[in-house]
Scaffold this motif. Structure first.
Motif, PDB file in Angstrom:
ATOM      1  N   UNK A  48       0.767  -1.290   0.021  1.00 45.15           N
ATOM      2  CA  UNK A  48      -0.027   0.026   0.046  1.00 45.15           C
ATOM      3  C   UNK A  48       0.644   1.344  -0.093  1.00 45.15           C
ATOM      4  N   UNK A  49       2.036   1.009   0.387  1.00 42.48           N
ATOM      5  CA  UNK A  49       2.814   2.389   0.617  1.00 42.48           C
ATOM      6  C   UNK A  49       3.376   2.840  -1.189  1.00 42.48           C
ATOM      7  N   UNK A  50       3.545   1.895  -1.745  1.00 36.34           N
ATOM      8  CA  UNK A  50       3.981   2.167  -3.170  1.00 36.34           C
ATOM      9  C   UNK A  50       3.123   1.548  -4.425  1.00 36.34           C
ATOM     10  N   UNK A  51       1.953   1.106  -4.055  1.00 34.17           N
ATOM     11  CA  UNK A  51       1.320   0.528  -5.280  1.00 34.17           C
ATOM     12  C   UNK A  51       0.973   1.245  -6.275  1.00 34.17           C
ATOM     13  N   UNK A  52       0.057   0.869  -7.439  1.00 31.62           N
ATOM     14  CA  UNK A  52       0.259   1.600  -8.378  1.00 31.62           C
ATOM     15  C   UNK A  52      -0.518   2.920  -8.236  1.00 31.62           C
ATOM     16  N   UNK A  53      -1.619   2.875  -7.644  1.00 31.98           N
ATOM     17  CA  UNK A  53      -2.217   4.247  -7.295  1.00 31.98           C
ATOM     18  C   UNK A  53      -1.247   5.319  -6.601  1.00 31.98           C
ATOM     19  N   UNK A  54      -0.568   4.912  -5.929  1.00 32.27           N
ATOM     20  CA  UNK A  54       0.466   5.877  -5.131  1.00 32.27           C
ATOM     21  C   UNK A  54       1.145   6.424  -6.294  1.00 32.27           C
ATOM     22  N   UNK A  55       1.913   5.644  -7.214  1.00 34.04           N
ATOM     23  CA  UNK A  55       2.897   6.033  -8.334  1.00 34.04           C
ATOM     24  C   UNK A  55       1.860   7.013  -9.362  1.00 34.04           C
ATOM     25  N   UNK A  56       0.676   6.296  -9.258  1.00 36.99           N
ATOM     26  CA  UNK A  56       0.002   7.347 -10.527  1.00 36.99           C
ATOM     27  C   UNK A  56      -0.352   8.652 -10.170  1.00 36.99           C
ATOM     28  N   UNK A  57      -0.433   9.030  -8.806  1.00 36.26           N
ATOM     29  CA  UNK A  57      -0.908  10.378  -8.139  1.00 36.26           C
ATOM     30  C   UNK A  57      -0.415  11.616  -9.021  1.00 36.26           C
ATOM     31  N   UNK A  58       0.986  11.627  -9.128  1.00 34.44           N
ATOM     32  CA  UNK A  58       1.494  13.017  -9.872  1.00 34.44           C
ATOM     33  C   UNK A  58       0.908  12.908 -11.350  1.00 34.44           C
ATOM     34  N   UNK A  59       0.784  11.737 -11.887  1.00 31.73           N
ATOM     35  CA  UNK A  59      -0.023  11.770 -13.275  1.00 31.73           C
ATOM     36  C   UNK A  59      -1.472  12.245 -13.209  1.00 31.73           C
ATOM     37  N   UNK A  60      -1.911  11.926 -12.121  1.00 27.64           N
ATOM     38  CA  UNK A  60      -3.491  12.087 -11.901  1.00 27.64           C
ATOM     39  C   UNK A  60      -3.423  13.564 -11.752  1.00 27.64           C
TER      40      UNK A  60
END
Ligand code: OOG
Ligand code: NI
Length: 270
Positions: A48-60
């Motif tokens: 949960x600390x680094x999963x897809x949605x965390x990585x995607x944040x700056x792109x969102x």
């Protein structure tokens, strides 16, 4: 963070450990082409600390939205791709994650320990994917243990957060009509293609053809000493129009499965 800064920085870090990418871009330019980027790809763990949605944040935050989802059962991976809502020239983003629960307790613990031993504040930063390997100097013993169960896990342990490839938009190259011409040009210039599953993955019927060079390798300092490990690679994509006349914008799991292997040390014969 401006998108221009972010993508420039990703490119700079990527080319610093993938000199082949810089070389290929410049020889294509020397032929009279302007090089456009179809997509980039990022790898991570589903913690949960680094999963897809965390990585995607700056792109969102830049205006991207989630599109396709892809499953890779044998490799124990799941991926999502993101497209920009209105800027059709913005590169697509492909983010995959290793599914920790599908591995043994021992492997799962190894990866969670690596994350636990890292300064936790780094995981909350928007520019996490500009940070590379955020954990301590790797151990060859851990690397080899991970490699015995997952090439992806071992690669991620050494390389960390980054763009593992940029992708040349072959449709936009002026002096090439198709992907096989690009592949021939690369081979005649001494580059080695990833031929796992054939040099060209996909087909006109699938609306996407892809190829890639095998990843470069860089000298990595392990606790036990130095060893050459694969870094990143360059990909080439040619897209066909779908029924509505627009170029297909998704990915193909069966092709992606083979593209992942561009970083495989075994294919590299190293
Ligand atoms: C991603 C491999 C898949 C594609 O275009 O299908 C991919 C990776 O190596 O992390 O990039
Ligand atoms: Ni790709």
């Amino acid at each position: 963070m401006s998108p221009t800064y972010f993508f420039n920085e990703l490119w700079n870090q990527y080319t610093a450990k993938t000199p082949s990418a810089e070389k290929i871009k410049s020889i294509l330019e020397a032929e009279g082409n302007k090089v456009y980027n179809d997509h980039i790809a990022i790898r991570t763990f589903n913690d949960p600390r680094v999963h897809i949605d965390v990585i995607a944040k700056p792109f969102i935050a830049m205006g991207y939205e989630p599109k396709g989802e892809y499953h890779f059962e044998a490799k124990k991976l799941f991926a999502k791709h993101f497209e920009h809502k209105n800027d059709t020239n913005a590169p697509k983003i492909f983010i995959s994650q290793l599914l920790l629960e599908e591995f043994s307790e021992e492997i799962r613990k190894t990866i969670i320990d690596i994350l636990d031993q890292t300064d936790q504040s780094v995981f909350k930063q928007d520019d996490l994917i500009l940070k590379g390997r955020v954990w301590n100097k790797p151990s060859l013993k851990i690397y080899q243990n991970l490699l015995s169960v997952s090439e992806y896990a071992a690669w991620m342990y050494v390389n960390g957060f980054c763009s593992n490839h940029f992708t040349i938009d072959v449709n936009k190259l002026k002096t090439f009509e198709n992907l096989s011409q690009v592949n021939d040009f690369l081979k005649s210039n001494g580059f080695t293609m990833n031929s796992s599953g054939g040099e060209i993955k996909g087909s006109p019927t699938l609306l996407l053809e892809q190829s890639s060079i095998l990843a470069d390798a860089v000298e990595i300092e392990f606790e036990e000493g130095y060893k050459e490990i694969t870094s990143c690679y360059y990909e080439f994509a040619f897209r066909y129009p779908n029924a509505d006349g627009n170029l297909y914008s998704g990915f193909i799991a069966g092709s992606a499965d083979k593209i992942f292997e561009s970083t495989d040390m075994v294919l590299q014969d190293r």
